[in-house]
Design a protein around this motif. Structure first.
Motif, PDB file in Angstrom:
ATOM      1  N   GLU A 192      -6.426   4.524   1.803  1.00  0.00           N
ATOM      2  CA  GLU A 192      -7.560   3.677   2.198  1.00  0.00           C
ATOM      3  C   GLU A 192      -8.484   4.434   3.148  1.00  0.00           C
ATOM      4  OE1 GLU A 192      -9.606  -0.013   1.883  1.00  0.00           O
ATOM      5  OE2 GLU A 192      -7.937   0.798   0.751  1.00  0.00           O
ATOM      6  N   ALA A 193      -7.922   5.149   4.103  1.00  0.00           N
ATOM      7  CA  ALA A 193      -8.723   5.943   5.050  1.00  0.00           C
ATOM      8  C   ALA A 193      -9.460   7.054   4.329  1.00  0.00           C
ATOM      9  CB  ALA A 193      -7.828   6.517   6.148  1.00  0.00           C
ATOM     10  N   TRP A 224     -12.507   5.542   2.437  1.00  0.00           N
ATOM     11  CA  TRP A 224     -13.641   5.190   3.275  1.00  0.00           C
ATOM     12  C   TRP A 224     -14.314   6.424   3.882  1.00  0.00           C
ATOM     13  CZ3 TRP A 224     -16.420   1.156   2.804  1.00  0.00           C
ATOM     14  CH2 TRP A 224     -15.847  -0.011   2.289  1.00  0.00           C
ATOM     15  N   LYS A 279     -15.927   0.510   9.828  1.00  0.00           N
ATOM     16  CA  LYS A 279     -14.566   0.941   9.538  1.00  0.00           C
ATOM     17  C   LYS A 279     -13.946   1.871  10.573  1.00  0.00           C
ATOM     18  CE  LYS A 279     -14.208  -1.191   5.632  1.00  0.00           C
ATOM     19  NZ  LYS A 279     -13.150  -2.164   5.372  1.00  0.00           N
ATOM     20  N   LYS A 280     -14.672   2.246  11.617  1.00  0.00           N
ATOM     21  CA  LYS A 280     -14.175   3.254  12.561  1.00  0.00           C
ATOM     22  C   LYS A 280     -12.907   2.826  13.310  1.00  0.00           C
ATOM     23  CE  LYS A 280     -17.062   1.899  16.448  1.00  0.00           C
ATOM     24  NZ  LYS A 280     -18.107   2.307  17.355  1.00  0.00           N
ATOM     25  N   ASP A 281     -12.697   1.546  13.502  1.00  0.00           N
ATOM     26  CA  ASP A 281     -11.536   1.080  14.240  1.00  0.00           C
ATOM     27  C   ASP A 281     -10.274   0.996  13.370  1.00  0.00           C
ATOM     28  OD1 ASP A 281     -13.036   0.832  16.564  1.00  0.00           O
ATOM     29  OD2 ASP A 281     -13.661  -1.198  16.047  1.00  0.00           O
ATOM     30  N   GLN A 282     -10.415   1.147  12.059  1.00  0.00           N
ATOM     31  CA  GLN A 282      -9.261   1.039  11.167  1.00  0.00           C
ATOM     32  C   GLN A 282      -8.396   2.292  11.167  1.00  0.00           C
ATOM     33  OE1 GLN A 282     -10.485  -0.105   7.251  1.00  0.00           O
ATOM     34  NE2 GLN A 282     -10.979  -2.185   7.884  1.00  0.00           N
ATOM     35  N   ASP A 283      -9.029   3.465  11.321  1.00  0.00           N
ATOM     36  CA  ASP A 283      -8.262   4.709  11.239  1.00  0.00           C
ATOM     37  C   ASP A 283      -9.044   5.816  11.953  1.00  0.00           C
ATOM     38  OD1 ASP A 283      -7.388   7.353   9.807  1.00  0.00           O
ATOM     39  OD2 ASP A 283      -5.889   5.859   9.222  1.00  0.00           O
ATOM     40  N   GLN A 313       0.851  -1.189   0.000  1.00  0.00           N
ATOM     41  CA  GLN A 313       0.000   0.000   0.000  1.00  0.00           C
ATOM     42  C   GLN A 313       0.888   1.239   0.000  1.00  0.00           C
ATOM     43  OE1 GLN A 313      -3.396   0.438   0.201  1.00  0.00           O
ATOM     44  NE2 GLN A 313      -3.871  -1.720   0.062  1.00  0.00           N
ATOM     45  N   TRP A 345     -19.427   3.894   9.147  1.00  0.00           N
ATOM     46  CA  TRP A 345     -18.768   4.295  10.393  1.00  0.00           C
ATOM     47  C   TRP A 345     -18.576   3.101  11.323  1.00  0.00           C
ATOM     48  CZ3 TRP A 345     -21.373   5.641  15.324  1.00  0.00           C
ATOM     49  CH2 TRP A 345     -20.468   6.080  16.289  1.00  0.00           C
ATOM     50  N   ILE A 363     -11.261   7.921   9.564  1.00  0.00           N
ATOM     51  CA  ILE A 363     -12.544   7.311   9.185  1.00  0.00           C
ATOM     52  C   ILE A 363     -13.542   7.472  10.324  1.00  0.00           C
ATOM     53  CG2 ILE A 363     -13.728   5.183   8.511  1.00  0.00           C
ATOM     54  CD1 ILE A 363     -11.036   4.194   7.389  1.00  0.00           C
ATOM     55  N   ASP A 364     -13.095   7.273  11.547  1.00  0.00           N
ATOM     56  CA  ASP A 364     -13.965   7.431  12.715  1.00  0.00           C
ATOM     57  C   ASP A 364     -14.512   8.851  12.775  1.00  0.00           C
ATOM     58  OD1 ASP A 364     -15.223   6.825  15.201  1.00  0.00           O
ATOM     59  OD2 ASP A 364     -13.479   7.594  16.277  1.00  0.00           O
TER      60      ASP A 364
END
Length: 125
Positions: free
Chosen positions: A17-18, A21, A50-54, A6, A47, A57-58
């Motif tokens: 990616e963030a 999303w 995907k909120k825990d990925q970045d 990536q 939300w 995004i949250d």
């Protein structure tokens, strides 16, 4: 062989990616055109999933959901005001304003900038 890595995000900027999303969270409000309450369900799903990925995004997922809640409440007020006719004009103002602001938010999110909607009641912290 192809490189499967990536792209690395710049320091202090969200990665691609963030950003993708976050943009989807803002644009998912358009689901309301296809599905009843889709404008609320779309940002909520993005939300929650995907909120825990970045943190970006949250943040943008919450912002998109709060905006869609505010738009839904404004739309409800417009429907109630249709009794005294002014609601027919105001509903168009709400719809056009929401579309323009969602597009601006999606563009800003795709650029990696946190966007704050004006006239938004931030229920979800």
């Amino acid at each position: 062989m192809t490189d499967q890595t990536q792209p690395i995000a710049e320091a202090g900027k969200p990665g691609p990616e963030a950003r993708k999303w976050a943009m989807i969270a803002h644009l998912s409000g358009f689901l309301g055109c296809l599905i009843p309450f889709g404008s609320l369900i779309g940002p909520l799903l993005v939300w929650q999933l995907k909120k825990d990925q970045d943190p970006f995004i949250d943040d943008q997922g919450k912002e998109a959901l709060n905006f869609q809640i505010s738009v839904a409440l404004a739309g409800l007020v417009c429907v109630l005001l249709m009794i005294i006719v002014i609601g027919f004009l105001l509903i168009w103002v709400v719809i056009i304003g929401a579309v323009i602001l969602m597009i601006i938010a999606a563009i800003k999110a795709n650029e990696g900038q946190a966007y704050r909607y004006p006239f938004c009641w931030r229920i979800i912290k």
